[in-house]
Design an enzyme around this catalytic site. Structure first.
Site, PDB file in Angstrom:
ATOM      1  CD  GLU A 167      -2.559  -1.872   0.430  1.00 53.80           C
ATOM      2  OE1 GLU A 167      -1.644  -2.720   0.542  1.00 53.80           O
ATOM      3  OE2 GLU A 167      -3.621  -2.100  -0.135  1.00 53.80           O
ATOM      4  CE1 TYR A 169       0.427   3.967   5.316  1.00 55.99           C
ATOM      5  CE2 TYR A 169      -0.460   1.856   4.601  1.00 55.99           C
ATOM      6  CZ  TYR A 169      -0.660   3.151   5.046  1.00 55.99           C
ATOM      7  OH  TYR A 169      -1.931   3.631   5.228  1.00 55.99           O
ATOM      8  NE  ARG A 217      -2.624  -6.066   2.671  1.00 57.34           N
ATOM      9  CZ  ARG A 217      -3.673  -5.302   2.812  1.00 57.34           C
ATOM     10  NH1 ARG A 217      -3.916  -4.730   3.968  1.00 57.34           N
ATOM     11  NH2 ARG A 217      -4.511  -5.126   1.817  1.00 57.34           N
ATOM     12  CG  HIS A 255      -2.838   4.335   0.827  1.00 59.61           C
ATOM     13  ND1 HIS A 255      -3.921   3.524   0.626  1.00 59.61           N
ATOM     14  CD2 HIS A 255      -2.380   4.033   2.063  1.00 59.61           C
ATOM     15  CE1 HIS A 255      -4.111   2.758   1.682  1.00 59.61           C
ATOM     16  NE2 HIS A 255      -3.181   3.044   2.572  1.00 59.61           N
ATOM     17  CD  GLN A 342     -21.422   7.381   0.928  1.00 58.08           C
ATOM     18  OE1 GLN A 342     -22.222   7.936   1.653  1.00 58.08           O
ATOM     19  NE2 GLN A 342     -21.759   6.918  -0.250  1.00 58.08           N
TER      20      GLN A 342
HETATM   21  P1  NAP Z   1     -26.285  17.441  -3.551  1.00 61.46           P
HETATM   22  O1  NAP Z   1     -25.013  16.798  -3.192  1.00 61.46           O
HETATM   23  O2  NAP Z   1     -26.921  18.356  -2.602  1.00 61.46           O
HETATM   24  O3  NAP Z   1     -26.062  18.161  -4.956  1.00 61.46           O
HETATM   25  C1  NAP Z   1     -27.049  18.843  -5.639  1.00 61.46           C
HETATM   26  C2  NAP Z   1     -26.415  20.032  -6.314  1.00 61.46           C
HETATM   27  O4  NAP Z   1     -27.426  20.700  -7.017  1.00 61.46           O
HETATM   28  C3  NAP Z   1     -25.872  21.023  -5.315  1.00 61.46           C
HETATM   29  O5  NAP Z   1     -24.496  20.769  -5.102  1.00 61.46           O
HETATM   30  C4  NAP Z   1     -26.174  22.361  -5.926  1.00 61.46           C
HETATM   31  O6  NAP Z   1     -24.967  22.851  -6.517  1.00 61.46           O
HETATM   32  C5  NAP Z   1     -27.187  22.100  -7.012  1.00 61.46           C
HETATM   33  N1  NAP Z   1     -28.452  22.761  -6.697  1.00 61.46           N
HETATM   34  C6  NAP Z   1     -29.107  22.836  -5.529  1.00 61.46           C
HETATM   35  N2  NAP Z   1     -30.244  23.531  -5.651  1.00 61.46           N
HETATM   36  C7  NAP Z   1     -30.335  23.901  -6.938  1.00 61.46           C
HETATM   37  C8  NAP Z   1     -31.279  24.631  -7.682  1.00 61.46           C
HETATM   38  N3  NAP Z   1     -32.367  25.114  -7.127  1.00 61.46           N
HETATM   39  N4  NAP Z   1     -31.024  24.842  -8.984  1.00 61.46           N
HETATM   40  C9  NAP Z   1     -29.924  24.345  -9.569  1.00 61.46           C
HETATM   41  N5  NAP Z   1     -28.990  23.653  -8.910  1.00 61.46           N
HETATM   42  C10 NAP Z   1     -29.193  23.433  -7.603  1.00 61.46           C
HETATM   43  O7  NAP Z   1     -27.378  16.355  -3.888  1.00 61.46           O
HETATM   44  P2  NAP Z   1     -27.331  15.052  -4.772  1.00 61.46           P
HETATM   45  O8  NAP Z   1     -26.313  15.086  -5.825  1.00 61.46           O
HETATM   46  O9  NAP Z   1     -28.741  14.856  -5.157  1.00 61.46           O
HETATM   47  O10 NAP Z   1     -26.897  13.950  -3.757  1.00 61.46           O
HETATM   48  C11 NAP Z   1     -27.679  13.731  -2.624  1.00 61.46           C
HETATM   49  C12 NAP Z   1     -26.901  12.974  -1.590  1.00 61.46           C
HETATM   50  O11 NAP Z   1     -26.744  11.635  -2.043  1.00 61.46           O
HETATM   51  C13 NAP Z   1     -25.498  13.488  -1.355  1.00 61.46           C
HETATM   52  O12 NAP Z   1     -25.452  14.388  -0.298  1.00 61.46           O
HETATM   53  C14 NAP Z   1     -24.726  12.260  -1.040  1.00 61.46           C
HETATM   54  O13 NAP Z   1     -24.640  12.045   0.341  1.00 61.46           O
HETATM   55  C15 NAP Z   1     -25.518  11.129  -1.640  1.00 61.46           C
HETATM   56  N6  NAP Z   1     -24.772  10.595  -2.774  1.00 61.46           N
HETATM   57  C16 NAP Z   1     -23.448  10.375  -2.651  1.00 61.46           C
HETATM   58  C17 NAP Z   1     -22.744   9.872  -3.709  1.00 61.46           C
HETATM   59  C18 NAP Z   1     -21.284   9.612  -3.593  1.00 61.46           C
HETATM   60  O14 NAP Z   1     -20.604   9.495  -4.555  1.00 61.46           O
HETATM   61  N7  NAP Z   1     -20.718   9.509  -2.425  1.00 61.46           N
HETATM   62  C19 NAP Z   1     -23.371   9.618  -4.894  1.00 61.46           C
HETATM   63  C20 NAP Z   1     -24.742   9.880  -5.014  1.00 61.46           C
HETATM   64  C21 NAP Z   1     -25.414  10.392  -3.944  1.00 61.46           C
HETATM   65  P3  NAP Z   1     -24.849  24.365  -7.035  1.00 61.46           P
HETATM   66  O15 NAP Z   1     -25.742  25.194  -6.188  1.00 61.46           O
HETATM   67  O16 NAP Z   1     -23.414  24.730  -6.918  1.00 61.46           O
HETATM   68  O17 NAP Z   1     -25.254  24.311  -8.464  1.00 61.46           O
HETATM   69 FE1  SF4 Z   2     -17.259   0.851   4.568  1.00 62.78          FE
HETATM   70 FE2  SF4 Z   2     -19.607  -0.078   5.392  1.00 62.78          FE
HETATM   71 FE3  SF4 Z   2     -19.425   1.199   3.035  1.00 62.78          FE
HETATM   72 FE4  SF4 Z   2     -18.411  -1.276   3.404  1.00 62.78          FE
HETATM   73  S1  SF4 Z   2     -20.564  -0.663   3.480  1.00 62.78           S
HETATM   74  S2  SF4 Z   2     -17.404   0.424   2.411  1.00 62.78           S
HETATM   75  S3  SF4 Z   2     -17.666  -1.121   5.491  1.00 62.78           S
HETATM   76  S4  SF4 Z   2     -19.039   2.079   5.059  1.00 62.78           S
END
Ligand code: NAP
Ligand code: SF4
Length: 677
Positions: A167, A169, A217, A255, A342
């Site tokens: 990884e 290290y 490892r 990493h 996450q």
């Molecule tokens: P989000 O992260 O809140 O993104 C939505 C984006 O839309 C905002 O960043 C904003 O950016 C824009 N927005 C907000 N209001 C708006 C409006 N009235 N008009 C135009 N643009 C607007 O929401 P999301 O993408 O729907 O995701 C929801 C949640 O799902 C996330 O918080 C996350 O936890 C989870 N998720 C995570 C992943 C991941 O890869 N980890 C993947 C999918 C979902 P601007 O204002 O800058 O335009």
């Molecule tokens: Fe980590 Fe749990 Fe997501 Fe698996 S499901 S990657 S252990 S947070």
């Protein structure tokens, strides 16, 4: 009991000791090992996994000295005083018949602290601190520190140690030319580069005697420039065996590598053929790792002779009882790790305690406890997304009588959308897990049932959990009611999308939708390994001669032209997860998605989307506009403050807060509430 998983469950005889099955809980920093006062929690965390049947556990990395700290004042094993808290851990594990190794990890130039050292004074891209090149004296002293650390581990009751050599290290920094540019006896040819690792193993063996496990490892695939070839990896493996290791564990990718190795989009068991290649050249047991999360995959690896053991870390956070469920033919009850990172690795990189998105009890075993209730209640949970299912199944497991109302024909909520995104196929496992729990816990599931408050009150529930989730936020500009404007939910449910697309909103879902639209439907899921290797430039030859196992990536041309837009002026994707966001950004870049920031949306017409950037109007000639502008809560069932109701109402998940809609919070809120009801 007959089982399909006889190979994973077979004991492994090491001569002087026997490991009861072939499942290893791999090392992962929990955030609890750095402070002695957290050791009761750490003991409960590992004790739970031992109780769940795992054969061998490897702790999170502990440094042999101060220079090796990953973080300032990180966990160290170099004084007699360090031994005391570890005894809690080893006792908790041995109580259930599992074995445990202390991982000795010297971070080298990956340390996030000013004392960092390395083979050569070359800064890593993932730490701000430039390392000092280790002198001969420092190298010799470090070898002694490793040996002393191992002797202390023995005193603490560990069954052995794992030497972290992968990884990226410190030991990896010596093994590979990527960092090691020395010209003395510790650098140059592989025989010199491996000297440090080999001398450490010899010194430990001398110190601890024969009846103590030493696991090493080793990085099988560096995935960095100037990384080792398979021939060099095999040379090191053989030398380590000669030096006295008992087990050879495997690691994939440094990493700092820009090729993903553990996120959801990496195919299951993607790297096992490299393990099989090394195994041909040694006689000691070899452990396979990376993207093994379900028993079928593990069984196939061992049955085919590609490895002797399988290592999982995150899947055992997700379900500590993985092994016992496998052994008793209850695989459908396994809470599967969806490789999202996450709540685990993303926490580690923020210096927070790890947990698990699908199992919020992980690393909180003494704090989030589900006790059988003495006063069973009638509980209604409204909404069958992950928040509602988490609350319903845990409340029912505690003895409450739970009814789960879901307005649509199936449970799963937003996870039903997520599971069709390329690389997120694992999300269907979470829905499967909850469905089995709903049945097993006797939750009364009422699908196609949209309830209102009057009905809930009439049925006389004691408590109502409102988990009604979210709806996609609609765009409110001229033309947003035109048929070519679609919500992300419509797209993921199969709505027709044109060739040129503007995606409005660059949060997690904007990125997901862009990836979804780049490839034709038949290529979407699950991605075959050979296609994934070509896309990321991984040498598919297990006996690779390329540096670090990297070849030129071959990118299939995207089937659509995509613009991804946001109003903010920050870089797109800055809010994505630390350990997975770069993978999404790289995917979109490779497929020529045009990312624009600081955009104002003006209007949508039949010509396309009118925007303003830097004071200039611009027309993006697109056929479809997909709105990924976040969500709004659905909570009309929730009584207003002060309103009189028979039942007590609670609100969780997206219904409570759409702005931070996030499955990790949703599942945890469901669990925490259900633990208290
Ligand atoms: P989000 O992260 O809140 O993104 C939505 C984006 O839309 C905002 O960043 C904003 O950016 C824009 N927005 C907000 N209001 C708006 C409006 N009235 N008009 C135009 N643009 C607007 O929401 P999301 O993408 O729907 O995701 C929801 C949640 O799902 C996330 O918080 C996350 O936890 C989870 N998720 C995570 C992943 C991941 O890869 N980890 C993947 C999918 C979902 P601007 O204002 O800058 O335009
Ligand atoms: Fe980590 Fe749990 Fe997501 Fe698996 S499901 S990657 S252990 S947070």
């Amino acid at each position: 009991m007959t089982t399909r998983y006889a190979n994973i469950l077979k004991p492994l005889d090491l001569g002087f000791t026997t490991i009861k099955n072939r499942v290893v809980m791999g090392s992962m920093h929990s955030g609890l090992e750095d402070r002695f006062y957290n050791y009761p929690k750490l003991a409960a965390y590992f004790g739970e996994r031992a109780k769940g049947g795992v054969g061998l556990i490897i702790t999170g990395g502990i440094s042999p000295n101060r220079q090796g700290w990953l973080l300032p004042a990180g966990g160290t094993m170099n004084t007699l005083g360090d031994v005391v808290p570890h005894r809690l851990v080893t006792r908790a594990v041995h109580k259930h018949g599992a074995k445990i190794l202390l991982q000795i990890l010297h971070a080298g130039r990956y340390g996030y602290q000013p004392f960092v050292v390395s083979s050569s004074a070359i800064k890593s891209p993932i730490s701000p601190f430039k390392p000092r090149q280790m002198s001969e004296r420092t190298i010799l002293n470090t070898i002694k520190d490793y040996a002393y650390s191992a002797s202390l581990a023995k005193k603490a009751g560990y069954d052995g140690v794992e030497i972290m050599g992968s990884e990226g290290y410190l030991l990896n920094q010596f093994l590979s030319r990527h960092v090691n540019q020395r010209e003395d006896q510790w650098g140059g040819a592989i025989e010199n580069r491996m000297r440090f690792a080999v001398e450490i193993v010899k010194a430990i063996r001398k110190e601890v005697g024969e009846k103590f496990i030493i696991c090493f490892r080793l990085s099988l695939l560096d995935l960095v420039h100037d990384g080792n070839t398979m021939d060099e990896v095999i040379t090191v493996a053989k030398a380590l065996e000669d030096a006295g290791i008992t087990l050879l564990n495997t690691g994939i990718g440094w990493h700092e590598a820009r090729i993903p190795t553990i996120v959801t989009s990496v195919p299951r068991a993607a790297f096992v053929d490299y393990t099989a290649e090394v195994k041909k050249h040694v006689t000691i047991p070899v452990i396979a790792s990376n993207r093994i999360n379900m028993p079928d995959t593990g069984e196939d690896i061992i049955a085919s002779g590609k490895a002797d053991m399988i290592q999982m870390a995150r899947p055992l956070l997700a379900d500590p009882f993985w092994v016992n469920k496998t052994a008793t033919n209850r695989v459908d009850e396994i809470n599967t790790c969806i490789a999202c990172n996450q709540a685990c690795l993303d926490h580690t990189f923020k210096n927070q305690r790890v947990s698990c998105l699908v199992n919020p009890q992980a690393a909180y075993e003494t704090e989030l406890v589900y006790v059988k209730t003495k006063k069973p209640k009638r509980i209604a949970v409204v909404g069958g997304g992950v928040a509602g299912m988490s609350a319903a199944t845990i409340a029912a497991s505690r003895g409450h009588q739970v009814t789960l109302f879901e307005a649509s024909a199936d449970v799963g909520g937003q996870f039903n959308l997520a599971k069709v995104v390329p690389g997120k196929e694992e999300f269907h496992e979470t829905i499967r897990y909850f469905k089995v729990q709903i049945e097993k816990m006797g939750v009364d599931l009422r699908l196609n049932t949209k309830v209102n408050r009057e009905q809930l009150e009439r049925e006389g529930f004691d408590e109502v959990v409102v988990a009604t989730g979210v709806i996609p936020r609609a765009l409110k500009i001229e033309g947003s009611d035109l048929p070519q404007v679609l919500s992300y939910a419509e797209v993921l449910r199969g709505a027709e999308v044109g060739h040129k697309v503007a995606v409005i909103g660059a949060g997690g879902i904007g990125f997901d939708i862009s990836e979804f639209l780049l490839k034709p439907p038949h290529q979407k899921q699950p991605q075959p390994l050979d296609e994934w290797q070509r896309e990321w430039g991984v040498d598919s030859n297990p006996n690779y001669v390329t540096e670090g196992g990297m070849v030129k990536a071959e990118i299939e041309p995207p089937i659509r032209e995509i613009y991804l837009l946001q109003r903010k002026t920050t870089p797109l994707g800055a809010g994505l997860g630390k350990t997975s966001g770069w993978v999404h950004r790289a995917q979109l870049k490779k497929h020529n998605v045009r990312m624009l920031r600081g955009v104002q949306y003006k209007a949508i017409t039949d010509e396309g989307l009118w925007i303003e950037t830097a004071g200039q109007d611009q027309l993006l000639r697109v056929d479809t506009v997909v709105v990924c502008a976040g969500q709004e809560s659905v909570k009309e069932i929730m009584p207003a403050d002060g309103e009189n109701t028979f039942a007590k109402y609670h609100i969780i998940g997206g219904a409570k807060l759409a702005g931070e809609l996030d499955a990790k919070r949703a599942i945890r809120e469901g669990a925490e509430l259900a633990a208290k009801l």
